[in-house]
Design a protein around this motif. Structure first.
Motif, PDB file in Angstrom:
ATOM      1  N   GLY A 295       0.812  -1.221   0.000  1.00 60.78           N
ATOM      2  CA  GLY A 295       0.000   0.000   0.000  1.00 60.78           C
ATOM      3  C   GLY A 295       0.846   1.273   0.000  1.00 60.78           C
ATOM      4  O   GLY A 295       0.398   2.331  -0.444  1.00 60.78           O
ATOM      5  N   LYS A 296       2.063   1.160   0.481  1.00 62.74           N
ATOM      6  CA  LYS A 296       2.927   2.346   0.486  1.00 62.74           C
ATOM      7  C   LYS A 296       3.438   2.673  -0.903  1.00 62.74           C
ATOM      8  O   LYS A 296       3.984   3.753  -1.115  1.00 62.74           O
ATOM      9  CB  LYS A 296       4.148   2.081   1.383  1.00 62.74           C
ATOM     10  CG  LYS A 296       3.803   1.916   2.824  1.00 62.74           C
ATOM     11  CD  LYS A 296       5.101   1.808   3.600  1.00 62.74           C
ATOM     12  CE  LYS A 296       4.816   1.527   5.039  1.00 62.74           C
ATOM     13  NZ  LYS A 296       5.917   1.892   5.899  1.00 62.74           N
ATOM     14  N   ARG A 297       3.327   1.711  -1.799  1.00 66.44           N
ATOM     15  CA  ARG A 297       3.745   1.884  -3.187  1.00 66.44           C
ATOM     16  C   ARG A 297       5.184   2.412  -3.287  1.00 66.44           C
ATOM     17  O   ARG A 297       5.476   3.347  -4.020  1.00 66.44           O
ATOM     18  CB  ARG A 297       2.780   2.815  -3.933  1.00 66.44           C
ATOM     19  CG  ARG A 297       1.343   2.350  -3.859  1.00 66.44           C
ATOM     20  CD  ARG A 297       0.436   3.146  -4.754  1.00 66.44           C
ATOM     21  NE  ARG A 297       0.796   2.990  -6.153  1.00 66.44           N
ATOM     22  CZ  ARG A 297       0.490   1.946  -6.885  1.00 66.44           C
ATOM     23  NH1 ARG A 297      -0.163   0.950  -6.344  1.00 66.44           N
ATOM     24  NH2 ARG A 297       0.833   1.889  -8.147  1.00 66.44           N
ATOM     25  N   ARG A 298       6.037   1.807  -2.539  1.00 66.34           N
ATOM     26  CA  ARG A 298       7.448   2.192  -2.597  1.00 66.34           C
ATOM     27  C   ARG A 298       8.082   1.615  -3.846  1.00 66.34           C
ATOM     28  O   ARG A 298       7.662   0.567  -4.321  1.00 66.34           O
ATOM     29  CB  ARG A 298       8.176   1.635  -1.378  1.00 66.34           C
ATOM     30  CG  ARG A 298       7.786   2.389  -0.146  1.00 66.34           C
ATOM     31  CD  ARG A 298       8.832   2.206   0.914  1.00 66.34           C
ATOM     32  NE  ARG A 298       8.494   3.040   2.037  1.00 66.34           N
ATOM     33  CZ  ARG A 298       8.725   2.715   3.290  1.00 66.34           C
ATOM     34  NH1 ARG A 298       9.305   1.583   3.575  1.00 66.34           N
ATOM     35  NH2 ARG A 298       8.387   3.531   4.251  1.00 66.34           N
ATOM     36  N   PRO A 299       9.111   2.284  -4.369  1.00 64.40           N
ATOM     37  CA  PRO A 299       9.805   1.704  -5.518  1.00 64.40           C
ATOM     38  C   PRO A 299      10.506   0.409  -5.121  1.00 64.40           C
ATOM     39  O   PRO A 299      10.842   0.215  -3.948  1.00 64.40           O
ATOM     40  CB  PRO A 299      10.825   2.778  -5.900  1.00 64.40           C
ATOM     41  CG  PRO A 299      10.985   3.624  -4.697  1.00 64.40           C
ATOM     42  CD  PRO A 299       9.701   3.560  -3.939  1.00 64.40           C
ATOM     43  N   ILE A 300      10.712  -0.458  -6.097  1.00 66.95           N
ATOM     44  CA  ILE A 300      11.316  -1.766  -5.821  1.00 66.95           C
ATOM     45  C   ILE A 300      12.791  -1.609  -5.434  1.00 66.95           C
ATOM     46  O   ILE A 300      13.325  -2.377  -4.648  1.00 66.95           O
ATOM     47  CB  ILE A 300      11.142  -2.668  -7.055  1.00 66.95           C
ATOM     48  CG1 ILE A 300       9.647  -2.931  -7.248  1.00 66.95           C
ATOM     49  CG2 ILE A 300      11.911  -3.973  -6.943  1.00 66.95           C
ATOM     50  CD1 ILE A 300       9.259  -3.400  -8.608  1.00 66.95           C
ATOM     51  N   CYS A 301      13.430  -0.583  -5.989  1.00 70.57           N
ATOM     52  CA  CYS A 301      14.839  -0.343  -5.653  1.00 70.57           C
ATOM     53  C   CYS A 301      15.171   1.121  -5.945  1.00 70.57           C
ATOM     54  O   CYS A 301      14.415   1.803  -6.631  1.00 70.57           O
ATOM     55  CB  CYS A 301      15.745  -1.241  -6.501  1.00 70.57           C
ATOM     56  SG  CYS A 301      15.443  -1.048  -8.253  1.00 70.57           S
ATOM     57  N   ILE A 302      16.272   1.567  -5.387  1.00 67.71           N
ATOM     58  CA  ILE A 302      16.736   2.929  -5.674  1.00 67.71           C
ATOM     59  C   ILE A 302      18.083   2.830  -6.392  1.00 67.71           C
ATOM     60  O   ILE A 302      19.024   2.230  -5.859  1.00 67.71           O
ATOM     61  CB  ILE A 302      16.933   3.751  -4.385  1.00 67.71           C
ATOM     62  CG1 ILE A 302      15.643   3.807  -3.571  1.00 67.71           C
ATOM     63  CG2 ILE A 302      17.461   5.158  -4.681  1.00 67.71           C
ATOM     64  CD1 ILE A 302      14.590   4.746  -4.083  1.00 67.71           C
ATOM     65  N   ILE A 303      18.140   3.383  -7.585  1.00 69.29           N
ATOM     66  CA  ILE A 303      19.387   3.344  -8.347  1.00 69.29           C
ATOM     67  C   ILE A 303      20.187   4.611  -8.051  1.00 69.29           C
ATOM     68  O   ILE A 303      19.686   5.720  -8.221  1.00 69.29           O
ATOM     69  CB  ILE A 303      19.089   3.222  -9.862  1.00 69.29           C
ATOM     70  CG1 ILE A 303      18.429   1.866 -10.137  1.00 69.29           C
ATOM     71  CG2 ILE A 303      20.375   3.366 -10.671  1.00 69.29           C
ATOM     72  CD1 ILE A 303      17.999   1.661 -11.558  1.00 69.29           C
TER      73      ILE A 303
END
Ligand code: UDP
Ligand code: MG
Length: 315
Positions: A295-303
């Protein structure tokens, strides 16, 4: 670009160079054109430095992605697939347990078999302890029973996809990624080939038993809601049993005047029902926590960084 190799790296400083050399030996002359996408998954050693040096030196098309921290192999594969531009994309480990020569066979197979969209390597024979392989077997049995989609026993992430499959995988944007499930879920025709995993070139595996166990739970929770149903069924069965037992006790008391033997029964029942309730709550919690995170819809990773030596594009 014909082929992209996507290679997640976590603490692989001693392996990336050997890996690149092995790729050159295996692919040069065999595949029209290829690129290697390295994803440094927040390594604690000098993997990123090594990758930067490789990128500058080599005549192979290389893309290097650097995460801001360790996001896990699943996230690294996702980021790598996103950067890959090949018509075919191969997922392969950096530790040389999976030989790049096999990727050539995979590409050949896809070239000759237009009906298939993916080639996946599975470990026909595992070089691991009895206990671990027993648990892995149990896991596959369980997940195949519970889920609608099929999980091939021993299938690894070592796979080659056609572009359409890559796009399909990238369209699945869930945070808790269980790749084996995603690969099955997107469908397409997969051909399985057996392979033997080599010894690690250098370094050690980052998978402990606990990590594997968590990964297994992730897989089950992500692809089936059967455990939730199981806890409802257990609840119903318990209620039916307790109703029957109540009748038995009443009848015994009324007809035979038997004093009800209480204490041990009560203790056992309280513990049993308590355990059952906690388990059910726990199962619900597993799903709830995933809804919460998702639900927080965070990105899968940070480049953090991305570099390439594109100039040598020999497309
Ligand atoms: N890996 C990763 N992030 C992690 C753990 C592993 O990118 O958090 C990479 C690792 O560098 C390797 C691949 O995933 O290229 C497989 O990892 P490993 O060899 O430890 O697993 P095993 O071969 O024992 O299953
Ligand atoms: Mg390995």
């Amino acid at each position: 670009m014909k082929l992209s190799l996507v290679c997640p790296c976590y603490n692989e400083e001693k392996n990336v160079r050997a890996f690149l050399d092995a790729c050159k030996t295996a692919l040069d002359g065999k595949v029209e054109s290829y690129e290697i996408v390295f994803v440094n998954d927040g390594s604690r050693d000098n993997t990123w430095k090594e990758l930067k040096a490789l990128c500058a030196e080599t005549d192979v098309n290389v893309k290097i992605v650097n995460f801001s921290r360790n996001f896990g192999k699943e996230a690294a594969m996702y980021a790598g697939l996103g950067k890959a531009e090949g018509d075919y994309v191969t997922l392969i480990d950096a530790d040389l347990q999976q030989r790049p020569e096999i990727a050539v066979d995979m590409v050949e197979f896809l070239d000759n078999n237009p009906d298939f969209d993916c080639v996946a390597a599975y470990q026909a024979k595992r070089n691991e302890g009895f206990v671990l392989s027993f648990f892995k077997k149990c896991f596959y049995k369980l997940i195949n029973k519970l889920c609608e989609i099929d999980f091939k026993q021993g299938a690894s992430d070592f796979r080659t996809f056609r572009r359409e499959v890559v796009e399909a995988i990238l369209s699945v944007r869930e945070y808790h990624r269980f790749s084996k499930g995603i690969f099955s879920w997107v469908g397409f025709n997969t051909h399985y080939i057996p392979y033997v995993a080599e010894e690690r070139n250098a370094g050690k595996t980052s998978w402990s038993f606990i990590k594997l166990f968590k990964y297994a739970i992730d897989g089950i929770v992500a692809y089936t809601t059967a455990p939730l149903r199981l806890s409802s069924i257990a609840g119903i069965v318990m209620s039916v049993f307790s109703a029957i037992y109540m009748l038995v006790v009443i009848i015994q008391k009324l007809t035979m005047g038997i004093a009800i033997p209480g204490y041990p029964t009560i203790i056992v029942l309280i513990l049993f029902i308590g355990g059952l309730q906690l388990t059910s709550l726990g199962i619900m919690g597993e799903y709830l926590s995933r809804i919460y995170i998702e639900g927080k819809r965070r990105p899968i990773c940070i480049i953090k960084n991305y570099e390439t030596n594109e100039k040598k594009d020999n497309d």
